[in-house]
Structure formats: structure tokens, C-alpha cells
Write a protein that holds these residues in place. Structure first.
Motif, PDB file in Angstrom:
ATOM      1  N   MET A 202       0.918  -1.257   0.046  1.00 37.50           N
ATOM      2  CA  MET A 202       0.155  -0.003   0.063  1.00 37.50           C
ATOM      3  C   MET A 202       0.894   1.139  -0.108  1.00 37.50           C
ATOM      4  SD  MET A 202      -3.432  -0.211   2.361  1.00 37.50           S
ATOM      5  CE  MET A 202      -2.876  -1.720   3.338  1.00 37.50           C
ATOM      6  N   ILE A 203       0.356   2.381  -0.854  1.00 36.60           N
ATOM      7  CA  ILE A 203       1.056   3.526  -0.692  1.00 36.60           C
ATOM      8  C   ILE A 203       0.179   4.633  -0.165  1.00 36.60           C
ATOM      9  CG2 ILE A 203       1.887   5.286  -2.193  1.00 36.60           C
ATOM     10  CD1 ILE A 203       2.565   3.005  -4.158  1.00 36.60           C
TER      11      ILE A 203
ATOM     12  N   CYS B 268      -4.659   9.658   0.280  1.00 39.23           N
ATOM     13  CA  CYS B 268      -5.281   8.387  -0.499  1.00 39.23           C
ATOM     14  C   CYS B 268      -4.406   7.450   0.045  1.00 39.23           C
ATOM     15  CB  CYS B 268      -5.316   8.477  -1.982  1.00 39.23           C
ATOM     16  SG  CYS B 268      -6.496   9.554  -2.436  1.00 39.23           S
ATOM     17  N   ALA B 269      -4.933   6.370  -0.030  1.00 40.70           N
ATOM     18  CA  ALA B 269      -4.078   5.011   0.330  1.00 40.70           C
ATOM     19  C   ALA B 269      -4.599   4.161  -1.095  1.00 40.70           C
ATOM     20  CB  ALA B 269      -4.535   4.314   1.429  1.00 40.70           C
ATOM     21  N   THR B 270      -3.458   3.874  -1.583  1.00 41.47           N
ATOM     22  CA  THR B 270      -3.692   3.076  -2.956  1.00 41.47           C
ATOM     23  C   THR B 270      -2.943   1.539  -2.723  1.00 41.47           C
ATOM     24  OG1 THR B 270      -1.505   3.975  -3.924  1.00 41.47           O
ATOM     25  CG2 THR B 270      -3.672   5.137  -4.347  1.00 41.47           C
ATOM     26  N   ALA B 271      -3.500   0.544  -3.638  1.00 41.02           N
ATOM     27  CA  ALA B 271      -3.078  -0.703  -3.677  1.00 41.02           C
ATOM     28  C   ALA B 271      -3.076  -1.103  -4.823  1.00 41.02           C
ATOM     29  CB  ALA B 271      -3.740  -1.690  -2.579  1.00 41.02           C
ATOM     30  N   LEU B 272      -2.221  -2.144  -5.248  1.00 43.19           N
ATOM     31  CA  LEU B 272      -1.960  -2.670  -6.480  1.00 43.19           C
ATOM     32  C   LEU B 272      -2.947  -3.977  -6.657  1.00 43.19           C
ATOM     33  CD1 LEU B 272      -0.976  -2.163  -9.309  1.00 43.19           C
ATOM     34  CD2 LEU B 272       1.058  -4.075  -8.948  1.00 43.19           C
ATOM     35  N   ILE B 273      -4.143  -3.847  -7.207  1.00 43.92           N
ATOM     36  CA  ILE B 273      -4.915  -4.921  -7.180  1.00 43.92           C
ATOM     37  C   ILE B 273      -5.283  -5.294  -8.849  1.00 43.92           C
ATOM     38  CG2 ILE B 273      -7.204  -5.498  -6.727  1.00 43.92           C
ATOM     39  CD1 ILE B 273      -7.222  -3.595  -4.239  1.00 43.92           C
ATOM     40  N   ASP B 274      -4.959  -6.619  -8.991  1.00 38.78           N
ATOM     41  CA  ASP B 274      -5.364  -7.034 -10.360  1.00 38.78           C
ATOM     42  C   ASP B 274      -4.415  -6.123 -11.509  1.00 38.78           C
ATOM     43  OD1 ASP B 274      -6.606  -9.334  -9.713  1.00 38.78           O
ATOM     44  OD2 ASP B 274      -8.446  -8.083  -9.522  1.00 38.78           O
ATOM     45  N   GLY B 275      -3.205  -5.737 -11.140  1.00 39.49           N
ATOM     46  CA  GLY B 275      -2.626  -5.070 -12.011  1.00 39.49           C
ATOM     47  C   GLY B 275      -2.835  -3.578 -12.208  1.00 39.49           C
ATOM     48  N   ALA B 276      -3.918  -3.187 -11.367  1.00 41.79           N
ATOM     49  CA  ALA B 276      -4.291  -1.493 -11.471  1.00 41.79           C
ATOM     50  C   ALA B 276      -4.042  -1.111 -10.003  1.00 41.79           C
ATOM     51  CB  ALA B 276      -5.661  -1.747 -11.766  1.00 41.79           C
ATOM     52  N   GLU B 277      -3.862   0.023 -10.036  1.00 44.95           N
ATOM     53  CA  GLU B 277      -3.670   0.976  -8.680  1.00 44.95           C
ATOM     54  C   GLU B 277      -5.024   1.526  -8.500  1.00 44.95           C
ATOM     55  OE1 GLU B 277      -1.290   4.520  -7.044  1.00 44.95           O
ATOM     56  OE2 GLU B 277      -2.163   5.244  -8.853  1.00 44.95           O
ATOM     57  N   ILE B 278      -5.551   0.788  -7.364  1.00 42.04           N
ATOM     58  CA  ILE B 278      -6.944   1.062  -6.756  1.00 42.04           C
ATOM     59  C   ILE B 278      -6.972   1.981  -5.691  1.00 42.04           C
ATOM     60  CG2 ILE B 278      -9.330   0.295  -6.099  1.00 42.04           C
ATOM     61  CD1 ILE B 278      -8.340  -0.557  -8.930  1.00 42.04           C
ATOM     62  N   ILE B 279      -7.738   3.008  -5.375  1.00 34.58           N
ATOM     63  CA  ILE B 279      -7.732   3.709  -4.015  1.00 34.58           C
ATOM     64  C   ILE B 279      -8.689   3.116  -2.947  1.00 34.58           C
ATOM     65  CG2 ILE B 279      -8.719   5.952  -2.981  1.00 34.58           C
ATOM     66  CD1 ILE B 279      -8.130   7.363  -5.555  1.00 34.58           C
ATOM     67  N   VAL B 280      -8.050   2.531  -2.089  1.00 33.15           N
ATOM     68  CA  VAL B 280      -8.719   1.824  -0.949  1.00 33.15           C
ATOM     69  C   VAL B 280      -8.670   2.378   0.189  1.00 33.15           C
ATOM     70  CG1 VAL B 280      -7.824  -0.525  -2.249  1.00 33.15           C
ATOM     71  CG2 VAL B 280      -6.407   0.718  -0.339  1.00 33.15           C
ATOM     72  N   GLY B 281      -8.143   3.661   0.251  1.00 33.26           N
ATOM     73  CA  GLY B 281      -8.610   4.501   1.452  1.00 33.26           C
ATOM     74  C   GLY B 281      -8.209   5.888   1.198  1.00 33.26           C
ATOM     75  N   PHE B 282      -9.114   6.770   2.025  1.00 34.98           N
ATOM     76  CA  PHE B 282      -9.190   8.137   1.797  1.00 34.98           C
ATOM     77  C   PHE B 282      -9.437   9.003   3.173  1.00 34.98           C
ATOM     78  CE2 PHE B 282     -11.558  12.237   1.409  1.00 34.98           C
ATOM     79  CZ  PHE B 282     -10.569  12.802   0.402  1.00 34.98           C
TER      80      PHE B 282
ATOM     81  N   GLU C 297     -12.207  -4.889   2.860  1.00 39.34           N
ATOM     82  CA  GLU C 297     -12.056  -6.169   2.047  1.00 39.34           C
ATOM     83  C   GLU C 297     -10.792  -6.265   1.238  1.00 39.34           C
ATOM     84  OE1 GLU C 297     -15.376  -7.982  -0.536  1.00 39.34           O
ATOM     85  OE2 GLU C 297     -16.249  -7.311   1.464  1.00 39.34           O
ATOM     86  N   GLN C 298     -10.693  -5.209   0.372  1.00 42.64           N
ATOM     87  CA  GLN C 298      -9.628  -5.176  -0.825  1.00 42.64           C
ATOM     88  C   GLN C 298      -8.339  -4.981  -0.152  1.00 42.64           C
ATOM     89  OE1 GLN C 298      -9.945  -3.557  -4.475  1.00 42.64           O
ATOM     90  NE2 GLN C 298     -12.427  -3.271  -4.081  1.00 42.64           N
ATOM     91  N   ALA C 299      -8.070  -4.505   0.970  1.00 41.09           N
ATOM     92  CA  ALA C 299      -6.822  -4.070   1.670  1.00 41.09           C
ATOM     93  C   ALA C 299      -7.148  -3.969   3.074  1.00 41.09           C
ATOM     94  CB  ALA C 299      -6.373  -2.438   1.391  1.00 41.09           C
ATOM     95  N   PRO C 300      -7.002  -5.122   3.565  1.00 43.57           N
ATOM     96  CA  PRO C 300      -6.996  -5.276   4.951  1.00 43.57           C
ATOM     97  C   PRO C 300      -5.848  -4.493   5.671  1.00 43.57           C
ATOM     98  CG  PRO C 300      -6.841  -7.322   4.159  1.00 43.57           C
ATOM     99  CD  PRO C 300      -6.783  -6.541   3.148  1.00 43.57           C
ATOM    100  N   GLY C 301      -6.199  -3.933   6.937  1.00 42.13           N
ATOM    101  CA  GLY C 301      -5.120  -2.885   7.565  1.00 42.13           C
ATOM    102  C   GLY C 301      -4.972  -1.626   7.016  1.00 42.13           C
ATOM    103  N   VAL C 302      -5.864  -1.091   6.037  1.00 40.72           N
ATOM    104  CA  VAL C 302      -5.907   0.422   5.522  1.00 40.72           C
ATOM    105  C   VAL C 302      -6.349   1.261   6.321  1.00 40.72           C
ATOM    106  CG1 VAL C 302      -8.173   0.145   4.254  1.00 40.72           C
ATOM    107  CG2 VAL C 302      -6.138   1.751   3.395  1.00 40.72           C
TER     108      VAL C 302
END
Length: 87
Positions: free
Chosen positions: A1-2, A45-59, A79-84
Motif C-alpha cells: 500500500m502507498i 489517499c491509500a492505494t494498492a495494486l489490485i489485479d495489475g491496477a492502482e486502486i484507491i482503497v482508503g481516503f 475487504e480489498q486492503a486489510p489494515g488500510v
């Protein structure tokens, strides 16, 4: 996560995050939030690489003009990024 500063171009990703998590902000409300003055509000924003794409998983939004500097808004897709939520 970034973890990074949110940008106006993140609008679609943030809108998708809010929709996944059941928050009913309109596009206009999101645009106003993202166009906040940086001296008044910090947007992250918190982003994660999911299925090859950068997805915003937190704001997160922090009002900087408040004395206690508390978080005023947090949306996290645990659900997509536990711990976010703990970022």
C-alpha cells in the motif's frame, strides 16, 4: 500500500471507493472536497495494486484549521486492503 496526497485526478477512484463502502456523497460534494485549500485541509489517499491496477482503497481528510487536528472523514475498503484503516 502507498499513502499519498489526494489529487483532483483521483476523483473517479475516490468516488468508486465511496460507492463500494456505501457513502452517498454526490460528485459535486466530492469535487468540492478535493478542491479544498491545502492550508485548511489535508487530503490523503491509500492505494494498492489490485489485479495489475492502482486502486484507491482508503481516503482521509484532516481539517488543519481546527485546534485538535482530528480526522474529519475516513473511508477505508478493508475487504480489498486489510489494515488500510489503521494508516
Amino acid at each position: 500500500m502507498i499513502l499519498r496526497l489526494a489529487r483532483v485526478r483521483d476523483l473517479r477512484g475516490i468516488e468508486a471507493l465511496f460507492a463500494r463502502e456505501g457513502h452517498g456523497l454526490t460528485r459535486l460534494e466530492l469535487e468540492r472536497l478535493l478542491r479544498s485549500h491545502p492550508r485548511e485541509r489535508l487530503l490523503l489517499c491509500a492505494t494498492a495494486l489490485i489485479d495489475g491496477a492502482e486502486i484507491i482503497v482508503g481516503f482521509g481528510s484532516i481539517d488543519l484549521d481546527r485546534a485538535d487536528r482530528t480526522r474529519t472523514l475516513i473511508v477505508a475498503d478493508t475487504e480489498q486492503a486489510p489494515g488500510v484503516g489503521s494508516l
